[in-house]
Design a protein around this motif. Structure first.
Motif, PDB file in Angstrom:
ATOM      1  N   THR A  55       0.875  -1.172   0.000  1.00  0.00           N
ATOM      2  CA  THR A  55       0.000   0.000   0.000  1.00  0.00           C
ATOM      3  C   THR A  55       0.909   1.218   0.000  1.00  0.00           C
ATOM      4  OG1 THR A  55      -0.143  -0.012   2.426  1.00  0.00           O
ATOM      5  CG2 THR A  55      -1.903  -1.119   1.228  1.00  0.00           C
ATOM      6  N   VAL A  56       0.512   2.235  -0.764  1.00  0.00           N
ATOM      7  CA  VAL A  56       1.348   3.430  -0.885  1.00  0.00           C
ATOM      8  C   VAL A  56       0.558   4.676  -0.542  1.00  0.00           C
ATOM      9  CG1 VAL A  56       2.900   2.434  -2.618  1.00  0.00           C
ATOM     10  CG2 VAL A  56       0.856   3.668  -3.352  1.00  0.00           C
ATOM     11  N   SER A  65       5.831   6.264  -1.310  1.00  0.00           N
ATOM     12  CA  SER A  65       6.490   5.219  -0.527  1.00  0.00           C
ATOM     13  C   SER A  65       5.434   4.336   0.115  1.00  0.00           C
ATOM     14  CB  SER A  65       7.400   5.824   0.547  1.00  0.00           C
ATOM     15  OG  SER A  65       6.631   6.564   1.469  1.00  0.00           O
ATOM     16  N   ASN A  66       5.908   3.218   0.685  1.00  0.00           N
ATOM     17  CA  ASN A  66       4.959   2.311   1.353  1.00  0.00           C
ATOM     18  C   ASN A  66       4.347   3.019   2.560  1.00  0.00           C
ATOM     19  OD1 ASN A  66       7.721   1.965   2.393  1.00  0.00           O
ATOM     20  ND2 ASN A  66       6.886   0.366   3.721  1.00  0.00           N
ATOM     21  N   GLY A  82      17.927  -6.576  -2.521  1.00  0.00           N
ATOM     22  CA  GLY A  82      17.029  -5.662  -3.215  1.00  0.00           C
ATOM     23  C   GLY A  82      15.584  -6.089  -3.120  1.00  0.00           C
ATOM     24  N   VAL A  83      14.721  -5.265  -3.709  1.00  0.00           N
ATOM     25  CA  VAL A  83      13.284  -5.534  -3.734  1.00  0.00           C
ATOM     26  C   VAL A  83      12.761  -5.368  -5.154  1.00  0.00           C
ATOM     27  CG1 VAL A  83      12.907  -4.799  -1.349  1.00  0.00           C
ATOM     28  CG2 VAL A  83      12.636  -3.155  -3.193  1.00  0.00           C
ATOM     29  N   GLU A  84      11.648  -6.022  -5.415  1.00  0.00           N
ATOM     30  CA  GLU A  84      10.935  -5.866  -6.676  1.00  0.00           C
ATOM     31  C   GLU A  84       9.452  -5.731  -6.366  1.00  0.00           C
ATOM     32  OE1 GLU A  84      13.951  -8.319  -9.581  1.00  0.00           O
ATOM     33  OE2 GLU A  84      12.027  -9.262  -9.105  1.00  0.00           O
ATOM     34  N   VAL A  85       8.741  -4.997  -7.202  1.00  0.00           N
ATOM     35  CA  VAL A  85       7.298  -4.844  -7.051  1.00  0.00           C
ATOM     36  C   VAL A  85       6.641  -5.449  -8.287  1.00  0.00           C
ATOM     37  CG1 VAL A  85       5.381  -3.231  -6.787  1.00  0.00           C
ATOM     38  CG2 VAL A  85       7.567  -2.757  -5.655  1.00  0.00           C
ATOM     39  N   LEU A 119      10.349   2.099   1.635  1.00  0.00           N
ATOM     40  CA  LEU A 119      10.397   1.666   0.238  1.00  0.00           C
ATOM     41  C   LEU A 119       9.933   2.840  -0.632  1.00  0.00           C
ATOM     42  CD1 LEU A 119      10.777  -0.486  -1.946  1.00  0.00           C
ATOM     43  CD2 LEU A 119       8.432  -1.231  -1.492  1.00  0.00           C
ATOM     44  N   ASP A 120      10.867   3.483  -1.306  1.00  0.00           N
ATOM     45  CA  ASP A 120      10.580   4.658  -2.120  1.00  0.00           C
ATOM     46  C   ASP A 120      10.401   4.281  -3.584  1.00  0.00           C
ATOM     47  OD1 ASP A 120      10.878   6.441   0.073  1.00  0.00           O
ATOM     48  OD2 ASP A 120      13.055   6.356  -0.165  1.00  0.00           O
ATOM     49  N   LEU A 121       9.358   4.820  -4.195  1.00  0.00           N
ATOM     50  CA  LEU A 121       9.096   4.641  -5.625  1.00  0.00           C
ATOM     51  C   LEU A 121       9.033   6.028  -6.246  1.00  0.00           C
ATOM     52  CD1 LEU A 121       6.206   2.034  -5.312  1.00  0.00           C
ATOM     53  CD2 LEU A 121       8.629   1.566  -5.673  1.00  0.00           C
TER      54      LEU A 121
END
Length: 124
Positions: A55-56, A65-66, A82-85, A119-121
């Protein structure tokens, strides 16, 4: 962003075709080897590891971000780099990826947590 997500975004902004919105909820995956624009990383396996729903917060300044903690319980022993969405389609599509600021070593059965806002997007 993955190449797939970049193309979806460009087609949407430019009014080309009818890009389909990713299937939600979006899911966060942890990786032990990072991927790149075209290739997914090596996802964690084992223990009770499972992708977590993302959720952002509303975007501001080209970023979000989350908005809630992401907790991966019962992890296998590994080093997360690392992370992936991914979306939740029957054949999931990878949308975002990135390295952690610093790798994190996890012991078997431990939890791995990304706190809200960690977690930044961003679109740059």
């Amino acid at each position: 962003m993955s190449n797939t997500a970049e193309n979806l975004m460009l087609d949407w902004i430019d009014g080309v075709g009818t890009p389909t919105r990713p299937t939600t909820p979006l899911k966060v995956a942890l990786v032990t080897a990072n991927g790149d624009d075209a290739t997914a990383g090596t996802e964690v396996t084992g223990g009770s590891y499972a992708r977590q729903s993302l959720t952002v917060a509303a975007a501001s300044g080209g970023a979000t971000s989350n908005s809630a903690d992401l907790v991966f319980s019962g992890m296998p022993a590994c080093t997360v780099v690392g992370v992936e969405v991914w979306d939740s389609a029957g054949t999931p599509v990878r949308l975002w990826y990135g390295a952690l600021t610093a790798s994190r070593t996890v012991n078997a059965a431990d939890d791995f947590k990304l706190s809200a806002g960690e977690l930044d997007l961003a679109l740059t």
